[in-house]
Design a protein around this motif. Structure first.
Motif, short mmCIF file in Angstrom:
data_model
loop_
_atom_site.label_atom_id
_atom_site.label_comp_id
_atom_site.label_asym_id
_atom_site.label_seq_id
_atom_site.Cartn_x
_atom_site.Cartn_y
_atom_site.Cartn_z
N LEU A 37 30.62 55.58 36.48
CA LEU A 37 29.42 54.65 36.68
C LEU A 37 29.90 53.24 35.78
CD1 LEU A 37 26.73 53.99 37.83
CD2 LEU A 37 25.62 54.95 35.90
N PRO A 38 30.56 52.21 36.40
CA PRO A 38 30.59 51.00 35.29
C PRO A 38 29.55 50.33 35.01
CG PRO A 38 31.40 50.43 37.63
CD PRO A 38 30.51 51.90 37.86
N TYR A 39 29.61 49.88 33.78
CA TYR A 39 28.35 49.24 33.48
C TYR A 39 28.84 48.10 32.31
CZ TYR A 39 23.51 48.31 31.57
OH TYR A 39 22.38 47.98 31.06
N ASP A 40 29.87 47.24 32.76
CA ASP A 40 30.23 46.18 31.81
C ASP A 40 29.77 44.84 32.57
OD1 ASP A 40 32.14 46.31 34.10
OD2 ASP A 40 33.98 45.94 32.98
N GLN A 41 28.94 44.91 33.70
CA GLN A 41 28.45 43.81 34.33
C GLN A 41 27.82 42.50 33.44
OE1 GLN A 41 28.47 46.86 35.34
NE2 GLN A 41 29.30 47.17 37.26
N GLY A 42 27.22 43.25 32.41
CA GLY A 42 26.38 42.50 31.58
C GLY A 42 27.19 41.32 30.95
N VAL A 163 43.60 51.16 34.01
CA VAL A 163 43.72 49.73 34.23
C VAL A 163 42.97 49.25 35.39
CG1 VAL A 163 45.32 47.88 34.80
CG2 VAL A 163 45.83 49.51 33.05
N TRP A 164 41.82 48.19 35.05
CA TRP A 164 41.23 47.59 35.93
C TRP A 164 42.28 46.44 36.57
CZ3 TRP A 164 38.30 50.98 33.51
CH2 TRP A 164 37.16 50.81 33.26
N ALA A 165 42.97 46.58 37.56
CA ALA A 165 43.98 45.66 38.27
C ALA A 165 43.43 44.83 39.21
CB ALA A 165 44.95 46.44 38.82
N TYR A 166 43.22 43.56 38.76
CA TYR A 166 42.41 42.35 39.33
C TYR A 166 43.19 41.47 39.64
CZ TYR A 166 38.03 44.70 38.57
OH TYR A 166 36.70 45.49 38.40
N PRO A 167 43.78 41.04 40.85
CA PRO A 167 44.53 39.75 41.19
C PRO A 167 43.56 38.30 40.96
CG PRO A 167 44.47 41.42 43.12
CD PRO A 167 43.55 41.76 42.19
N VAL A 199 44.39 53.69 37.89
CA VAL A 199 44.16 52.39 38.28
C VAL A 199 43.00 51.96 39.28
CG1 VAL A 199 45.77 52.24 40.24
CG2 VAL A 199 45.12 49.96 39.42
N LYS A 200 42.31 51.08 38.67
CA LYS A 200 41.06 50.56 39.68
C LYS A 200 41.13 49.32 40.27
CE LYS A 200 36.34 49.21 38.24
NZ LYS A 200 36.35 48.00 38.61
N VAL A 201 41.08 49.47 41.73
CA VAL A 201 40.99 48.34 42.23
C VAL A 201 39.95 48.10 43.30
CG1 VAL A 201 43.74 48.57 42.49
CG2 VAL A 201 42.27 49.64 44.14
N VAL A 240 38.72 53.47 43.47
CA VAL A 240 38.18 52.28 44.18
C VAL A 240 36.81 51.80 43.74
CG1 VAL A 240 37.38 51.39 46.62
CG2 VAL A 240 39.75 52.85 46.19
N SER A 241 36.66 50.48 43.36
CA SER A 241 35.57 49.98 42.89
C SER A 241 34.55 49.57 44.22
CB SER A 241 35.85 48.74 41.75
OG SER A 241 36.15 47.74 42.35
N GLY A 242 33.28 49.55 43.67
CA GLY A 242 32.26 49.28 44.59
C GLY A 242 32.19 47.85 44.91
N GLY A 243 32.16 46.67 44.05
CA GLY A 243 31.79 45.46 44.38
C GLY A 243 30.50 44.91 44.45
N GLY A 244 30.33 44.05 44.79
CA GLY A 244 28.62 43.54 45.09
C GLY A 244 27.93 44.32 45.88
N LEU A 266 35.86 57.00 42.71
CA LEU A 266 35.22 55.67 42.91
C LEU A 266 34.71 55.49 41.77
CD1 LEU A 266 33.03 57.19 46.05
CD2 LEU A 266 35.24 55.98 46.19
N ILE A 267 34.58 54.10 41.55
CA ILE A 267 33.90 53.68 40.38
C ILE A 267 32.86 52.56 40.86
CG2 ILE A 267 36.02 52.41 39.73
CD1 ILE A 267 34.71 52.28 36.80
N PHE A 268 31.57 53.07 41.16
CA PHE A 268 30.55 52.17 41.71
C PHE A 268 29.43 51.69 40.81
CE2 PHE A 268 30.79 53.21 46.70
CZ PHE A 268 32.30 52.86 46.52
N GLY A 269 29.48 50.62 40.52
CA GLY A 269 28.06 50.28 39.50
C GLY A 269 27.05 49.67 40.41
N ARG A 270 27.14 48.47 40.82
CA ARG A 270 26.21 47.77 41.41
C ARG A 270 25.29 48.32 42.43
NH1 ARG A 270 29.29 42.00 41.57
NH2 ARG A 270 30.83 43.74 41.47
N ASN A 271 26.17 48.66 43.44
CA ASN A 271 25.69 49.38 44.58
C ASN A 271 24.70 50.83 44.18
OD1 ASN A 271 26.50 48.37 47.40
ND2 ASN A 271 28.30 47.96 45.94
O1 LIG Z 1 33.99 47.54 35.86
C1 LIG Z 1 32.95 47.01 36.49
C2 LIG Z 1 33.43 47.04 37.95
O2 LIG Z 1 34.33 46.48 38.54
C3 LIG Z 1 32.25 46.77 38.70
O3 LIG Z 1 31.51 47.62 39.44
P1 LIG Z 1 30.86 47.24 40.58
O4 LIG Z 1 31.41 46.16 41.40
O5 LIG Z 1 30.73 48.58 41.47
O6 LIG Z 1 29.58 46.76 40.19
#
Ligand SMILES: O=C[C@H](O)COP(=O)(O)O
Length: 297
Positions: A37-42, A163-167, A199-201, A240-244, A266-271
């Motif tokens: 559960l990612p919680y760095d969106q704040g 590593v959160w690997a973001y282009p 790696v998280k993509v 794999v991350s969740g996204g918006g 999986l690493i899903f936050g906002r969803n």
């Molecule tokens: O670290 C933060 C995540 O990339 C955001 O997760 P989320 O896209 O599932 O909200």
């Protein structure tokens, strides 16, 4: 399906192996899969991400949700870890995010500055550290140097490095954008080359794109794209991350295709938390049903 590497195949030192084992086999489904559960969106997006469910602005609400949902861990920044994780120490693995930035400056020269150290992670009892790498940004040189120090510290202290690997950056905009198959596949490989243990993509968009090397300039299925990304990560475990926030069916399909491809989790936050508490847990249960079908050693 690409190969989902087992812990024993990763060549980890004892501390890293012990901590990853704790995350993957002593929490969550305890079957070798990961569900964070990612919680760095704040920090990354600001308080706007909590408008859909104001309760989620409270870190204690999120940590309790992670415990109730049976997650393998929570990923948070140092300020929240120091003030809120203490109450739950030992109950839920902590992934301490070591860098981060606001969305206020443009992403054109994105660099995520460090504000925590691997020593902080050890002091807080973390089981992994997280580092955001902006692959392709004009600030990439500085980013690589910053990551080099984190990687060395993580190796020395036996701390798994995620590593959160973001282009990012204007160059990637001309190559299908930050979520294109080309961009995500390159990001997974880059993290692996630079020493990430995990790696998280973002899930790759498989649409046909222009201005990219030939293999990417044709239509693929989403399954073929995520299969290739897992292969590019090699012996780096892939999340794999969740996204918006999106529709549940689309999210569940993305989760299924990712696990089918050989992702570790999986690493899903906002969803998960941009909805009321019971709805969150219902969605989490559906994701756990998928993870249960893909055990790993
Ligand atoms: O670290 C933060 C995540 O990339 C955001 O997760 P989320 O896209 O599932 O909200």
């Amino acid at each position: 399906m690409a190969h989902r590497p087992a812990l024993a195949e990763l060549g980890l030192n004892t501390g890293k192996k012990t901590r990853l084992h704790r995350i993957l086999h002593e929490h969550g489904l305890r079957n070798g899969t990961a569900f964070f559960l990612p919680y760095d969106q704040g920090l990354e997006h600001g308080p706007r991400d909590f408008f859909a469910n104001p309760a989620a602005s409270d870190p204690k609400y999120i940590i309790k949700l992670a415990l109730e949902g049976g997650f393998n861990g929570i990923a948070i920044q140092i300020g929240l870890a120091e003030k809120f994780y203490w109450d739950y120490a030992g109950e839920l693995p902590l992934v301490l995010k070591l860098n981060g930035k606001t969305e206020i400056p443009s992403d054109a020269e994105a660099l995520s500055p460090l504000h925590g150290s691997v020593e902080d992670a050890v002091r807080l009892g973390a089981d992994a550290v997280g580092y955001t790498l902006y692959v392709g940004s004009p600030a990439q040189e500085h980013d690589f140097a910053q990551l080099r120090q984190v990687r060395a510290d993580a190796h020395r202290l036996g701390m798994p490095l995620i590593v959160w690997a973001y282009p990012r950056g204007s160059a990637i905009e001309g190559k299908g954008g930050k979520d294109s198959f080309y961009a995500v596949d390159y990001a997974a490989r880059t993290a692996s080359e630079l020493g990430a243990d995990v790696v998280k993509v973002n899930f790759p968009h498989p649409a046909k794109i222009d201005n990219v090397p030939a293999p990417y300039a044709k239509e693929t299925t989403s399954q073929q794209a995520i299969d290739a990304v897992v292969r590019s990560a090699g012996r780096t475990l892939l999340l794999v991350s969740g996204g918006g926030k999106a529709g549940d069916d689309a999210m569940l399909e993305k989760a299924r295709e990712s696990m089918e491809a050989g992702a570790t989790g999986l690493i899903f936050g906002r969803n998960v938390w941009q909805r009321d508490h019971d709805e969150s847990l219902r969605f989490v249960a559906a994701l756990r049903d998928i993870l249960a079908k893909y055990p790993s050693t």
